[in-house]
Enzyme design. Structure first.
Site, PDB file in Angstrom:
ATOM      1  N   GLY A   1     -44.148  76.050   8.327  1.00 21.69           N
ATOM      2  CA  GLY A   1     -45.370  76.823   8.483  1.00 21.69           C
ATOM      3  C   GLY A   1     -46.061  76.930   7.138  1.00 21.69           C
ATOM      4  CG  HIS A   2     -47.079  74.174   4.858  1.00 17.14           C
ATOM      5  ND1 HIS A   2     -47.103  72.837   4.567  1.00 17.14           N
ATOM      6  CD2 HIS A   2     -45.819  74.569   4.652  1.00 17.14           C
ATOM      7  CE1 HIS A   2     -45.893  72.450   4.205  1.00 17.14           C
ATOM      8  NE2 HIS A   2     -45.102  73.485   4.258  1.00 17.14           N
TER       9      HIS A   2
ATOM     10  CD  GLN B   1     -38.655  72.256   7.293  1.00 18.59           C
ATOM     11  OE1 GLN B   1     -38.664  71.050   7.075  1.00 18.59           O
ATOM     12  NE2 GLN B   1     -39.418  72.803   8.211  1.00 18.59           N
TER      13      GLN B   1
ATOM     14  CG  ASP C   1     -40.794  80.166   4.300  1.00 17.58           C
ATOM     15  OD1 ASP C   1     -41.472  79.453   5.038  1.00 17.58           O
ATOM     16  OD2 ASP C   1     -39.715  80.684   4.631  1.00 17.58           O
TER      17      ASP C   1
ATOM     18  CE  LYS D   1     -42.581  73.274   1.308  1.00 14.05           C
ATOM     19  NZ  LYS D   1     -41.863  74.550   1.393  1.00 14.05           N
TER      20      LYS D   1
HETATM   21  P1  IMP Z   1     -34.369  74.655  12.252  1.00 18.07           P
HETATM   22  O1  IMP Z   1     -35.048  73.822  11.226  1.00 18.07           O
HETATM   23  O2  IMP Z   1     -35.329  75.293  13.234  1.00 18.07           O
HETATM   24  O3  IMP Z   1     -33.225  73.942  12.920  1.00 18.07           O
HETATM   25  O4  IMP Z   1     -33.684  75.905  11.504  1.00 18.07           O
HETATM   26  C1  IMP Z   1     -32.575  75.739  10.616  1.00 18.07           C
HETATM   27  C2  IMP Z   1     -32.693  76.683   9.429  1.00 18.07           C
HETATM   28  O5  IMP Z   1     -33.775  76.290   8.609  1.00 18.07           O
HETATM   29  C3  IMP Z   1     -32.963  78.138   9.813  1.00 18.07           C
HETATM   30  O6  IMP Z   1     -32.330  78.989   8.873  1.00 18.07           O
HETATM   31  C4  IMP Z   1     -34.462  78.260   9.663  1.00 18.07           C
HETATM   32  O7  IMP Z   1     -34.874  79.585   9.432  1.00 18.07           O
HETATM   33  C5  IMP Z   1     -34.685  77.371   8.443  1.00 18.07           C
HETATM   34  N1  IMP Z   1     -36.044  76.813   8.381  1.00 18.07           N
HETATM   35  C6  IMP Z   1     -36.536  75.778   9.086  1.00 18.07           C
HETATM   36  N2  IMP Z   1     -37.809  75.527   8.738  1.00 18.07           N
HETATM   37  C7  IMP Z   1     -38.125  76.406   7.766  1.00 18.07           C
HETATM   38  C8  IMP Z   1     -39.290  76.616   6.970  1.00 18.07           C
HETATM   39  O8  IMP Z   1     -40.312  75.929   7.075  1.00 18.07           O
HETATM   40  N3  IMP Z   1     -39.211  77.622   6.055  1.00 18.07           N
HETATM   41  C9  IMP Z   1     -38.099  78.366   5.881  1.00 18.07           C
HETATM   42  N4  IMP Z   1     -36.985  78.201   6.595  1.00 18.07           N
HETATM   43  C10 IMP Z   1     -36.989  77.224   7.532  1.00 18.07           C
END
Ligand code: IMP
Length: 430
Positions: free
Chosen positions: A40-41, A222, A13, A16
């Protein structure tokens, strides 16, 4: 420097999407290399707000080709919805290509994500519930269904039947309901029919583009500390958001990645569970959350907010071999008062010389901070270094000195124009 990786240098977040949008019109290819619609962008441009989860933000540039590369987790339903929504907002988009090696996310992955989180109880990870972990589990277990098979009308029904049978047994074991084969096949065959024209050998396309010296921008999703290997395991995602992931996820070798820039916020946020030494569980944290609208683009969850963690950021600079930093959301810190930055970790009564390897080691970690002067001016209108208050300039200089990494770009608002490029030479070279 024709190839550039834009990587999240913190916990995701970092804005990017905006940066890729700003730099995307100078690229011929914009490539997502890991993760899926857990990302999420948000891109705000020309009075429109676009929300992307799977599509590279570069899709907004009609002259750039957008690629979903082999390292990705692609939910077909979400991809098609996003394409339709974005096209309704902006009819002229760039072309899209999807790698046959990318893995497909199915409803059983989402259901398993939910069931596994519930089974973890107090140790839950706080996933985005998009089925990403269970899909990458299938990849590692070598039973995943890849895009190439998905769009093959002969192979897909056979593969789906065998995998679903296995998944249904697993879901029932965890207290869930089985998913019926026929309706699932029918729904997903319709998606496959629409996605088929986009599936082509992106590895070859990219290798050829690199050989021709075209500009390729790799769009990280991420952030570094959510990396499966290098993050705060097990509170991580299941893919490789670090710069190295760009090689693995696309089939481009390390010597063909010419540059890597890390995007970091002027403070720190994270969503989900896991270590966060500079977290502010107080009024200042809430003020940053309010001023920065720090709520997840994907899940709407309030983000945890805290001071800038320079120890982690310096580690990130090395891990990603960053040539420069892109510091975003400096405007959010206006009016927060004096600012603290973490310059050392302490654990069990002494300094800690490395980033912890395990959750047990993280548990004792305290952030030692240094106070820097804040600023109260609204800086969103600044368009050059000289327009910034002295305290903002000093804050940036402190980050550069501590991390040993120059600031290439500053972002002082969500709009494309609210960007100050300090070092164009650090972006695509001079
Ligand atoms: P998952 O990717 O849904 O398996 O989540 C695993 C961890 O990564 C959790 O703490 C999510 O909140 C975090 N996470 C996954 N994608 C994002 C992102 O795009 N931004 C911030 N945190 C993320």
């Amino acid at each position: 420097m024709a190839t550039l990786v834009i990587v999240g240098a913190q916990w995701g977040d970092e804005a990017k999407g905006k940066i890729v949008d700003v730099l995307g019109d100078q690229a011929t290819f914009v490539v997502r290399y890991s993760g899926g619609n857990n990302a999420g962008h948000t891109v705000i441009t020309g009075g429109q707000t676009y929300k992307f989860h799977l599509l590279p933000a570069g899709i907004l540039h009609p002259n750039a080709v957008s690629i979903l590369a082999g390292g990705m987790a692609v939910c077909p339903k979400s991809l098609l919805e996003e394409l339709d929504r974005t096209r309704a907002q902006k009819p002229e988009l760039g072309e899209l290509r999807v790698s046959p090696a990318a893995h497909v996310v199915f409803p059983y992955h989402r259901e398993l994500d939910r069931l596994e989180e519930a089974a973890r109880g107090d140790n839950k990870i706080g996933t985005t519930s998009r089925g990403i972990g269970p899909m990458y589990t299938d990849k590692v277990q070598r039973i995943g269904i890849r895009m190439g098979e998905f769009v093959d009308a002969k192979k897909f029904p056979v593969r789906l039947r065998e995998v679903l049978e296995f998944k249904n047994r697993l879901m029932q074991l965890l207290g869930g309901e089985p998913i019926a084969y026929e309706p699932l096949l029918e729904e997903y065959t319709a998606y496959a029919d629409r996605i088929r024209p986009y599936v082509m050998d992106t590895e070859a396309i990219l290798q050829e583009a690199v050989r021709r010296g075209e500009r390729v921008l790799f769009e990280g999703a991420q952030g570094t500390f959510l990396d499966l290997d290098h993050g705060t395991y097990p509170y991580v995602t299941s893919s490789h958001p670090t710069a190295g992931g760009a090689c693995l996820g696309t089939g481009i070798g390390p010597r063909d990645i010419h540059n890597a820039l890390g995007v970091c916020k002027a403070y720190t946020t994270r969503v989900g569970e896991g270590p966060f030494p500079t977290e502010l569980d107080n009024e200042i944290g809430q003020q940053i959350r309010d001023q920065g609208h720090e709520y997840g683009t994907t899940t709407g969850r309030p983000r945890r907010c805290g001071w800038l963690d320079l120890v982690a950021l310096k580690h990130s600079c090395r891990l990603n071999s960053l040539s420069g930093l892109i510091i975003t959301r400096l405007d959010v810190l206006s009016g927060v008062g004096d600012l603290e930055v973490c310059t050392a970790y302490h654990a069990h009564g002494g300094p800690l010389g490395h980033l912890p390897y395990s959750i047990e080691e993280w548990e004792g970690v305290e952030a030692q901070t240094q106070t820097l002067k804040g600023w109260s001016e609204d800086i969103q209108g600044a368009r050059s270094w000289d327009d910034l208050p002295k305290a903002t300039q000093d804050y940036v200089r402190f980050i550069e000195e501590f991390t040993g990494t120059p600031a290439a770009i500053l972002s002082i608002g969500p709009d494309r124009d609210e960007t100050i490029i300090l070092r164009p030479d650090l972006v695509w070279g001079s």
